[in-house]
Write an enzyme that holds these catalytic residues in place. Structure first.
Site, PDB file in Angstrom:
ATOM      1  N   GLU A   1      27.897 -20.783  23.535  1.00 24.97           N
ATOM      2  CA  GLU A   1      27.340 -21.143  22.305  1.00 24.97           C
ATOM      3  C   GLU A   1      26.025 -20.973  22.102  1.00 24.97           C
ATOM      4  OE1 GLU A   1      29.027 -22.609  19.397  1.00 24.97           O
ATOM      5  OE2 GLU A   1      30.234 -21.098  20.341  1.00 24.97           O
TER       6      GLU A   1
ATOM      7  N   ARG B   1      17.513   7.719  20.190  1.00 28.38           N
ATOM      8  CA  ARG B   1      17.742   8.826  19.462  1.00 28.38           C
ATOM      9  C   ARG B   1      16.358   9.221  18.706  1.00 28.38           C
ATOM     10  NH1 ARG B   1      18.507   7.915  14.221  1.00 28.38           N
ATOM     11  NH2 ARG B   1      20.276   9.597  13.941  1.00 28.38           N
TER      12      ARG B   1
HETATM   13  C1  9D3 Z   1      28.902 -21.854  14.981  1.00 28.61           C
HETATM   14  C2  9D3 Z   1      27.686 -21.434  15.691  1.00 28.61           C
HETATM   15  N1  9D3 Z   1      27.583 -19.970  15.922  1.00 28.61           N
HETATM   16  C3  9D3 Z   1      26.462 -19.327  15.374  1.00 28.61           C
HETATM   17  C4  9D3 Z   1      26.812 -18.417  14.378  1.00 28.61           C
HETATM   18  C5  9D3 Z   1      27.395 -19.963  17.546  1.00 28.61           C
HETATM   19  C6  9D3 Z   1      27.264 -18.631  18.045  1.00 28.61           C
HETATM   20  C7  9D3 Z   1      28.316 -17.585  17.870  1.00 28.61           C
HETATM   21  C8  9D3 Z   1      28.292 -16.516  18.288  1.00 28.61           C
HETATM   22  C9  9D3 Z   1      26.224 -18.322  19.144  1.00 28.61           C
HETATM   23  C10 9D3 Z   1      26.290 -16.938  19.832  1.00 28.61           C
HETATM   24  C11 9D3 Z   1      27.220 -16.090  19.552  1.00 28.61           C
HETATM   25  C12 9D3 Z   1      27.068 -14.699  20.002  1.00 28.61           C
HETATM   26  N2  9D3 Z   1      26.486 -14.047  19.392  1.00 28.61           N
HETATM   27  C13 9D3 Z   1      25.222 -13.193  19.721  1.00 28.61           C
HETATM   28  O1  9D3 Z   1      24.534 -13.473  20.736  1.00 28.61           O
HETATM   29  C14 9D3 Z   1      24.419 -12.386  18.965  1.00 28.61           C
HETATM   30  C15 9D3 Z   1      24.824 -11.754  17.572  1.00 28.61           C
HETATM   31  C16 9D3 Z   1      25.904 -12.125  16.526  1.00 28.61           C
HETATM   32  O2  9D3 Z   1      26.587 -13.026  16.757  1.00 28.61           O
HETATM   33  N3  9D3 Z   1      25.966 -11.558  15.476  1.00 28.61           N
HETATM   34  C17 9D3 Z   1      24.978 -10.817  14.862  1.00 28.61           C
HETATM   35  N4  9D3 Z   1      23.994 -10.366  15.667  1.00 28.61           N
HETATM   36  C18 9D3 Z   1      23.982 -11.103  16.900  1.00 28.61           C
HETATM   37  S1  9D3 Z   1      22.698 -10.891  18.017  1.00 28.61           S
HETATM   38  C19 9D3 Z   1      23.386 -11.821  19.124  1.00 28.61           C
END
Ligand code: 9D3
Length: 249
Positions: free
Chosen positions: A117, A155
């Site tokens: 999370e 790239r």
């Molecule tokens: C409900 C809260 N969530 C945030 C939208 C928690 C959460 C979800 C997914 C916290 C971390 C993640 C994992 N995602 C990444 O580490 C991440 C990410 C992404 O999910 N979308 C776009 N760019 C990135 S960069 C890292």
């Protein structure tokens, strides 16, 4: 340049680093990539890297100490100086071409991939210098965003693309006025009843260039009108460009 990647899943990077046009850049160390696992810096028989969130709630949180010890080892291995520490996070700034170009010209960075999370905020406050997102959609971790940055940076290195000029013509390159790309065609000339625009078979290079420019302008107007406005505001549209856009309206 050197990128150190901190990830619980280093094996995800192996096929990525060994494939495609960027492979040579990674294998020769033109873009050096060193992988680190916070589990190797975790204490105890179980080598815990995550724990339940204070205050309750779903999911697990990555612990600050294994990440911090892992980061210390990576920074020491780089020679002990300071380096940018990039956390990939959905709360970061969206990655765009202008930022990729800056990373491609720099000395590299330590890339931290989150899982679960989230990450203990005290690690972020104490150690992270930049936060980057891939956009407003939810992934399960920062590994794919880290590979996206490494791919985009690799790239842009000299000699990586077969055709040296290829990335100069990229969409989003300001030298191309930040317009979307034109359509591409290759053999056969007829495919499932569809031909190829005649001008591309004509051999008239000036006409071909004008056609490609018009295609870029109209595709951008239809799909990303804000990019047309940005090109216009920057004075990057000619009178001929404006005429092509006028015809479309
Ligand atoms: C409900 C809260 N969530 C945030 C939208 C928690 C959460 C979800 C997914 C916290 C971390 C993640 C994992 N995602 C990444 O580490 C991440 C990410 C992404 O999910 N979308 C776009 N760019 C990135 S960069 C890292």
């Amino acid at each position: 340049m050197r990128f150190d990647v901190i990830t619980l899943f280093p094996e995800l990077f192996t096929p990525f680093l060994a494939s495609g046009v960027t492979r040579r850049a990674f294998e020769t160390g033109q873009v050096e990539v060193v992988l680190w696992s916070p589990r190797d810096f975790a204490e105890g028989n179980y080598r815990r890297v995550d724990d339940r969130p204070f205050g309750g709630g779903p999911g697990m949180v990555m612990m600050a100490e294994p990440l911090s010890a892992c980061l210390d080892a990576a920074l020491a291995d780089r020679g002990g100086g300071a380096a940018p520490v990039v956390l990939f996070s959905p709360a970061g700034e969206s990655l765009r071409h202008a930022a990729v170009e800056r990373w491609a010209e720099g000395e590299g960075a330590v890339l931290v991939c989150g899982r679960y999370e989230g990450i203990d905020q005290r690690f972020i406050d104490a150690r992270v210098t930049h936060q980057l997102s891939l956009g407003d959609f939810v992934l399960s971790g920062g590994e794919i965003p880290a590979m996206a940055l490494l791919d985009a940076v690799a790239r842009l290195q000299p000699g990586v693309l077969g055709d040296e000029a290829s990335h100069i013509e990229d969409s989003f390159n300001p030298a191309l006025d930040g317009l979307l790309d034109c359509p591409h065609y290759t053999r056969p000339e007829q495919w499932q009843g569809q031909g190829v625009p005649g001008v591309l078979l004509s051999g008239h290079h000036a006409q071909i260039e004008r056609w490609r420019r018009d295609q870029r302008l109209t595709a951008t107007l239809e799909r990303r009108p804000e990019l047309i406005e940005a090109a216009r505001a920057a004075g990057r549209l000619s009178a001929a460009d404006e005429k092509a856009l006028q015809k479309k309206l």
